[in-house]
Design an enzyme around this catalytic site. Structure first.
Site, PDB file in Angstrom:
ATOM      1  N   ASN A   1       0.841  -1.213   0.000  1.00 30.17           N
ATOM      2  CA  ASN A   1       0.000   0.000   0.000  1.00 30.17           C
ATOM      3  C   ASN A   1       0.871   1.255   0.000  1.00 30.17           C
ATOM      4  OD1 ASN A   1      -3.019  -0.470   0.094  1.00 30.17           O
ATOM      5  ND2 ASN A   1      -2.266  -2.014   1.529  1.00 30.17           N
TER       6      ASN A   1
ATOM      7  N   ARG B   1      -0.369  -1.991  15.044  1.00 26.32           N
ATOM      8  CA  ARG B   1      -0.531  -1.653  16.463  1.00 26.32           C
ATOM      9  C   ARG B   1      -1.839  -0.900  16.635  1.00 26.32           C
ATOM     10  NH1 ARG B   1       3.601  -1.448  20.328  1.00 26.32           N
ATOM     11  NH2 ARG B   1       2.384   0.150  21.368  1.00 26.32           N
TER      12      ARG B   1
ATOM     13  N   ASN C   1      -6.896   4.752   7.984  1.00 30.67           N
ATOM     14  CA  ASN C   1      -6.452   3.360   8.028  1.00 30.67           C
ATOM     15  C   ASN C   1      -7.045   2.631   6.837  1.00 30.67           C
ATOM     16  OD1 ASN C   1      -5.446   0.853   9.167  1.00 30.67           O
ATOM     17  ND2 ASN C   1      -7.569   0.402   9.744  1.00 30.67           N
TER      18      ASN C   1
ATOM     19  N   HIS D   1      -8.362  -1.106   5.667  1.00 33.21           N
ATOM     20  CA  HIS D   1      -8.778  -2.393   6.228  1.00 33.21           C
ATOM     21  C   HIS D   1      -9.224  -3.297   5.075  1.00 33.21           C
ATOM     22  CE1 HIS D   1     -10.251  -5.120   9.284  1.00 33.21           C
ATOM     23  NE2 HIS D   1     -11.360  -5.264   8.569  1.00 33.21           N
TER      24      HIS D   1
ATOM     25  N   GLU E   1      -5.433  -5.486  -4.656  1.00 30.17           N
ATOM     26  CA  GLU E   1      -5.414  -4.592  -5.833  1.00 30.17           C
ATOM     27  C   GLU E   1      -6.346  -3.410  -5.609  1.00 30.17           C
ATOM     28  OE1 GLU E   1      -6.266  -6.353  -9.641  1.00 30.17           O
ATOM     29  OE2 GLU E   1      -4.908  -8.017  -9.194  1.00 30.17           O
TER      30      GLU E   1
ATOM     31  N   GLU F   1      -7.303  -2.299  -2.690  1.00 30.12           N
ATOM     32  CA  GLU F   1      -6.771  -1.477  -1.592  1.00 30.12           C
ATOM     33  C   GLU F   1      -5.878  -0.376  -2.143  1.00 30.12           C
ATOM     34  OE1 GLU F   1      -5.024  -3.318   1.880  1.00 30.12           O
ATOM     35  OE2 GLU F   1      -6.093  -5.170   1.486  1.00 30.12           O
TER      36      GLU F   1
HETATM   37  C1  GAR Z   1      -3.232  -4.776   3.920  1.00 29.04           C
HETATM   38  O1  GAR Z   1      -3.986  -5.804   3.371  1.00 29.04           O
HETATM   39  C2  GAR Z   1      -4.061  -3.961   4.896  1.00 29.04           C
HETATM   40  O2  GAR Z   1      -5.390  -3.836   4.506  1.00 29.04           O
HETATM   41  C3  GAR Z   1      -3.952  -4.800   6.128  1.00 29.04           C
HETATM   42  O3  GAR Z   1      -2.597  -5.164   6.147  1.00 29.04           O
HETATM   43  C4  GAR Z   1      -2.137  -5.324   4.838  1.00 29.04           C
HETATM   44  C5  GAR Z   1      -0.840  -4.599   4.655  1.00 29.04           C
HETATM   45  O4  GAR Z   1      -0.303  -4.875   3.391  1.00 29.04           O
HETATM   46  N1  GAR Z   1      -4.338  -4.078   7.292  1.00 29.04           N
HETATM   47  C6  GAR Z   1      -5.137  -4.613   8.237  1.00 29.04           C
HETATM   48  O5  GAR Z   1      -5.555  -5.752   8.182  1.00 29.04           O
HETATM   49  C7  GAR Z   1      -5.471  -3.676   9.403  1.00 29.04           C
HETATM   50  N2  GAR Z   1      -6.587  -4.203  10.134  1.00 29.04           N
HETATM   51  P1  GAR Z   1       0.903  -4.038   2.789  1.00 29.04           P
HETATM   52  O6  GAR Z   1       1.984  -4.009   3.876  1.00 29.04           O
HETATM   53  O7  GAR Z   1       1.349  -4.788   1.594  1.00 29.04           O
HETATM   54  O8  GAR Z   1       0.399  -2.669   2.479  1.00 29.04           O
END
Ligand code: GAR
Length: 312
Positions: free
Chosen positions: A122, A199, A215, A217, A283, A285
């Protein structure tokens, strides 16, 4: 048209309608052409030598704003009118992400700190969007609570300060958050993005940066809140959902709960495993996160209770 833009146009309108002022529709056309903006309507009005009514004046502000050239336009106007004194002007400029410094208007570059714990795809989507000009923000720092987070590597290789802040053994949540905030404040961000930050943030932290933390999710909130990563997709499949997706939301004191900025859906296929579903959601996200940061950085949203509305 949004009120802040209208108010700014009004402040200058009082100056341009004063007798002997050379700003008229022909001046506007010439100025727009010089700004490489040949606008059909302005051309038409100028051909007719139409009076510069308040509505036309608003329209010119809207066009300049939409093309990201309001600062240039204001500088041209100001050469003629000077800067009108108005107690509200700073506030209006702020809300339009503009500033007036050393006699010049300029766009205030929107500063973003990204908090990460993992691989950082992301984060990468944000870096790419900035580098290809989709997103007019500066990623001022990337901070991780995990030393080996690959996201830190990604930041480093794009010249973004990459900072590791480990939690101490037995450290209270708020204490960690205070150390984190101290570092964040060195970078004076307008927005803090949690891009896979593992966290939970303390109420103290949330309050300090109210409506300035978002954030991402990997599910359609409010379903499947409180879960992380792969567990979310497993739960979605076990429940038998036919659609899933992702949510970008403001962070409040409750987990995965604040006002929703962007959501995107994907279908759940019969053949899906948590991995294949996760990949398709990921994708989306990347698109959703860029979209949300763009909306916020361009000052295009307002929060009304739980609803995030787009300014028109
Ligand atoms: C992502 O899928 C994000 O939505 C999730 O962690 C991943 C990080 O991926 N976050 C959560 O689940 C928060 N509750 P990335 O390090 O490749 O961006």
């Amino acid at each position: 048209m949004r009120d802040d833009l209208k108010n700014l146009a009004d402040i200058f309108y009082l100056r341009i309608v004063s007798p002997g002022n050379p700003i008229n529709i022909l001046w506007v056309r010439k100025t727009f052409r010089e700004m490489d903006m040949v606008d059909e309507n302005i051309e038409k009005f100028a051909d007719l030598n139409a009076p510069l009514s308040r509505e036309v004046w608003y329209y010119t502000f809207l066009r300049a704003f939409e093309d990201g050239k309001l600062d240039v336009y204001l500088n041209r106007i100001k050469e003629i009118t000077g800067l009108p004194e108005n107690p509200k002007i700073d506030e209006i400029l702020e809300s339009l992400h503009l500033r007036y410094l050393n006699g010049k208007f300029s766009q205030k570059i929107f500063r973003v700190v990204v908090l990460v714990s993992g691989r950082g795809t992301n984060l990468q989507a944000l870096i790419d969007a900035v580098e290809n000009g989709m997103l007019n923000v500066k990623l001022v720092a990337v901070i991780s609570n995990k030393k080996r987070a690959y996201a830190l590597e990604r930041a480093r290789s794009h010249g973004i300060p990459a900072i590791y802040i480990p939690a101490k053994k037995g450290e209270k949540r708020e204490n960690y958050d205070k150390r984190l905030a101290k570092k964040i404040d060195e970078y004076t961000p307008d927005l803090i993005v949690l891009a896979g930050f593992l966290r939970i943030l303390s109420p103290w932290f949330v309050k300090k940066y109210r409506n300035r933390i978002i954030n991402i999710h990997p599910a359609l909130l409010p379903s499947f809140a409180g879960l992380y990563g792969e567990n979310v997709h497993k739960a979605v499949l076990e429940y038998g959902c036919k659609v899933s997706g992702c949510t970008v939301h403001f962070v409040d004191e409750n987990i995965d709960h604040g006002p929703i900025i962007v959501q995107k859906c994907v279908e759940v296929r019969d053949t899906d495993t948590p991995e294949t579903l996760a990949a398709r959601v990921l994708e989306k996200e990347h698109e959703a996160l860029v979209e949300a940061v763009k909306l916020i950085s361009e000052g295009k949203i307002v929060i009304k209770d739980r609803r995030v509305l787009t300014k028109r």
